[in-house]
Scaffold this motif. Structure first.
Motif, PDB file in Angstrom:
ATOM      1  N   ALA A   1      42.931  37.524  40.564  1.00 15.54           N
ATOM      2  CA  ALA A   1      43.616  36.226  40.547  1.00 15.54           C
ATOM      3  C   ALA A   1      44.955  36.319  39.835  1.00 15.54           C
ATOM      4  O   ALA A   1      45.939  35.694  40.252  1.00 15.54           O
ATOM      5  CB  ALA A   1      42.722  35.189  39.868  1.00 15.54           C
TER       6      ALA A   1
ATOM      7  N   THR B   1      47.916  29.889  38.870  1.00 14.00           N
ATOM      8  CA  THR B   1      46.850  28.968  39.282  1.00 14.00           C
ATOM      9  C   THR B   1      45.769  28.904  38.200  1.00 14.00           C
ATOM     10  O   THR B   1      45.650  29.794  37.357  1.00 14.00           O
ATOM     11  CB  THR B   1      46.217  29.416  40.597  1.00 14.00           C
ATOM     12  OG1 THR B   1      45.660  30.729  40.436  1.00 14.00           O
ATOM     13  CG2 THR B   1      47.260  29.453  41.701  1.00 14.00           C
ATOM     14  N   GLU B   2      44.984  27.832  38.248  1.00 20.36           N
ATOM     15  CA  GLU B   2      43.883  27.676  37.295  1.00 20.36           C
ATOM     16  C   GLU B   2      42.623  28.302  37.881  1.00 20.36           C
ATOM     17  O   GLU B   2      42.159  27.909  38.952  1.00 20.36           O
ATOM     18  CB  GLU B   2      43.638  26.195  36.985  1.00 20.36           C
ATOM     19  CG  GLU B   2      42.542  25.993  35.938  1.00 20.36           C
ATOM     20  CD  GLU B   2      42.391  24.533  35.541  1.00 20.36           C
ATOM     21  OE1 GLU B   2      43.127  23.705  36.136  1.00 20.36           O
ATOM     22  OE2 GLU B   2      41.566  24.237  34.673  1.00 20.36           O
ATOM     23  N   VAL B   3      42.077  29.258  37.188  1.00 21.82           N
ATOM     24  CA  VAL B   3      40.908  29.994  37.649  1.00 21.82           C
ATOM     25  C   VAL B   3      39.671  29.429  36.956  1.00 21.82           C
ATOM     26  O   VAL B   3      39.667  29.242  35.730  1.00 21.82           O
ATOM     27  CB  VAL B   3      41.047  31.501  37.364  1.00 21.82           C
ATOM     28  CG1 VAL B   3      39.881  32.272  37.968  1.00 21.82           C
ATOM     29  CG2 VAL B   3      42.365  32.020  37.893  1.00 21.82           C
TER      30      VAL B   3
ATOM     31  N   ASN C   1      39.826  30.265  42.621  1.00 22.47           N
ATOM     32  CA  ASN C   1      41.204  29.886  42.298  1.00 22.47           C
ATOM     33  C   ASN C   1      41.825  29.225  43.518  1.00 22.47           C
ATOM     34  O   ASN C   1      41.542  29.637  44.661  1.00 22.47           O
ATOM     35  CB  ASN C   1      42.029  31.102  41.879  1.00 22.47           C
ATOM     36  CG  ASN C   1      42.194  32.127  42.973  1.00 22.47           C
ATOM     37  OD1 ASN C   1      41.382  33.026  43.091  1.00 22.47           O
ATOM     38  ND2 ASN C   1      43.243  31.993  43.779  1.00 22.47           N
TER      39      ASN C   1
ATOM     40  N   GLY D   1      42.530  28.794  48.908  1.00 27.39           N
ATOM     41  CA  GLY D   1      42.267  29.591  47.722  1.00 27.39           C
ATOM     42  C   GLY D   1      41.364  30.767  48.030  1.00 27.39           C
ATOM     43  O   GLY D   1      41.165  31.152  49.177  1.00 27.39           O
TER      44      GLY D   1
END
Length: 416
Positions: free
Chosen positions: A339, A346-348, A366, A406
Motif C-alpha cells: 500500500a 491513502t488510509e489503510v 486501501n 482500491g
C-alpha cells in the motif's frame, strides 16, 4: 518440463487446427514438430488448394477461348497449348511440397503456353508465401523480363503492346507483394507465440523461485522457534535434574512448562516438515514477531508517514498459536508495504478478527489513490510468498482490486 509444455500448448490448437495452414501449424504445435515428417494437409489446406485448382482451370479455359479466336495459330499448336495447360493445372497440387521448383518450371511453361498463365500466378504467390524473398526476386525478375518478349510473340488483340506489358508487370508485383504480406503475417504469429511461450516459462520460473524463497524464509523462522522451545525445555529439565529436592510446587510448574514447550515444539515441527531450509549458517537467535506486534507495526508505519487504522477484534488473543500469529503479522506487514508503494497517501485499514475454533481473519484494505501515482515496478513476488505462507499454515489468501478501485488482501488462518 518439455512434456508439460507440449501438453499445455496442444489444447490451444485442438479446436482450431483446420483454421491454420499445415506449415504454420507445424511450427505452432510442438507435437507436429517431433514427428520428423512433412506436415499433413489440414482441412483449410484442402479448401485453399481446391480453390487454387479451380482458379487455374478457370483461367486456363479463358486462355483456351482466346486461343480459339486466334486465326494465326494452327489447331495443333492450340491442342498442344491446352494439353500443357491441363498438366499445369494438375501440378497445382504440388505447390506446397515444391514451391520453388514449380514456380521456376512455370516460367518457361507459361511463356509457351497461354493456358498455363493462371498456374504461373498461383505458383509465384505460393513461392512468395513459403520461401525467402531472394528466391522470389529471382523467379519474379526472370518472369518480368520475359513479359515484353511474350507480348511481342503473342500480341494482345484488345490492348496496345505497352499497356499489356505494364498491366502484367503490375499484376506480377501485386502477386509478390500479397504473398510477402501473408508470409510476414505468419512470421508475426510465430513470433508472438514464441514470445508468449517464453513469457509463460519465465513467469512459472519466477513463481517457483518466489515459492522457494518463501519456504526458505518460513523454514528459518521455524528453526528459530524450535530452538527457542527446545532451549526453554532444556533449561527447566536441567533445573529439575540439579534440584531434585525442590518444593512440589516448583517441580509441578517446571513440569508444566516442559510439557507445554514440548507440545508447541511438536506443533512447529509438523509445520516445518516438507519446507526447504536456506542454510545452516543463519543466525538462529533473532526474535520472531507475533500477533501482539501488530500494534507496533502500525505505529511504525504511522511514523513513516502512512495513515493506518488497526482494528483488532480477537477473542483471547493470548492463545493464538505462534505460527498463526507470525503468519498474520507477515501478511499485514507485506500488505502495508504494498500500500505504501502503490497507493501512497491513502488510509489503510488493518482488521484482525476471530477466535479459537473459528479461525483468524486478517484483512488489509486501501482505497484508490487520488491523482497520478508514479509507477512502481513489481512482479507480485510478495503476494506469491504470502499465499505460500498461508497455505503452509493450512489457510488461504486471496487478493485483488475492489469495486471502488482500491485493493484488498484477505487471509483466513486456522485456529483450532
Amino acid at each position: 518440463m518439455t512434456g508439460d509444455k507440449a501438453a499445455q500448448t496442444a489444447p490451444v490448437f485442438a479446436g482450431r487446427r483446420w483454421f491454420f495452414p499445415s506449415a504454420l501449424l507445424h511450427e505452432l504445435d510442438p507435437d507436429a514438430s517431433r514427428s520428423g515428417r512433412r506436415p499433413r494437409r489440414t482441412a483449410r489446406d484442402w479448401i485453399v488448394d481446391f480453390a487454387c485448382f479451380l482458379l487455374a482451370v478457370l483461367m486456363g479455359l479463358l486462355g483456351a477461348e482466346t486461343l480459339s479466336n486466334s486465326p494465326h495459330l494452327s489447331p495443333a499448336l492450340v491442342a498442344a497449348d491446352q494439353l500443357i495447360g491441363a498438366l499445369s493445372c494438375g501440378a497445382v497440387w504440388l505447390r506446397r511440397r515444391w514451391p520453388l521448383g514449380l514456380a521456376a518450371v512455370m516460367v518457361p511453361v507459361s511463356f509457351v503456353s497461354e493456358t498455363s498463365g493462371g498456374v504461373a500466378v498461383i505458383a509465384l504467390f505460393t513461392l512468395a508465401v513459403h520461401r525467402p524473398f531472394r528466391y522470389v526476386a529471382w523467379v519474379a525478375g526472370v518472369q518480368t523480363a520475359l513479359v515484353p518478349l511474350y507480348f511481342w510473340w503473342r500480341p494482345d488483340p484488345d490492348l496496345p503492346f505497352l499497356a499489356s506489358v505494364v498491366l502484367l508487370v503490375v499484376l506480377t508485383g501485386a502477386i509478390v507483394g500479397w504473398g510477402m504480406f501473408v508470409r510476414s503475417k505468419r512470421q508475426l504469429v510465430l513470433s508472438l507465440r514464441d514470445r508468449a511461450r517464453r513469457a509463460e516459462t519465465e513467469a512459472r520460473l519466477r513463481a517457483e523461485q518466489a515459492q522457494r524463497l518463501a519456504r526458505e524464509a518460513i523454514a528459518r523462522e521455524m528453526h528459530d522457534v524450535l530452538a527457542h522451545r527446545l532451549t526453554l525445555l532444556s533449561v527447566h529439565a536441567g533445573a529439575l535434574e540439579f534440584r531434585p529436592d525442590a518444593p512440589r510446587e516448583e517441580v509441578a510448574r517446571a513440569a508444566g512448562v516442559i510439557r507445554e514447550s514440548a507440545h508447541e515444539a511438536l506443533q512447529d515441527l509438523r509445520e516445518i516438515i516438507g519446507v526447504l531450509r536456506a542454510g545452516e549458517s543463519e543466525d538462529t537467535g533473532r526474535p520472531q514477531p507475533t500477533l501482539a506486534a501488530l500494534a507496533a507495526l502500525a505505529a511504525e508505519s504511522r511514523e513513516a508517514g502512512m495513515r493506518v487504522t488497526l482494528e483488532q477484534r480477537v477473542t483471547d488473543p493470548a492463545t493464538v498459536p505462534a505460527s498463526v500469529g507470525r503468519t498474520a503479522y507477515r501478511i499485514a506487514q507485506e500488505a502495508l508495504t504494498n500500500a505504501r508503494k502503490h497507493a501512497p497517501g491513502t488510509e489503510v485499514t488493518v482488521t484482525v478478527t476471530g477466535g479459537p475454533g473459528e479461525g483468524l481473519t486478517v484483512t488489509v484494505r486501501n482505497p484508490a489513490p487520488e491523482g497520478d501515482v508514479p509507477h512502481v515496478p513489481g512482479a507480485g513476488q510478495g503476494l506469491i510468498g504470502l499465499a505460500e505462507r498461508a497455505l503452509l499454515t493450512g489457510g488461504t489468501l486471496d487478493h485483488g482490486p475492489g469495486p471502488d478501485g482500491g485493493f484488498a488482501v484477505r487471509a483466513r488462518l486456522p485456529w483450532g
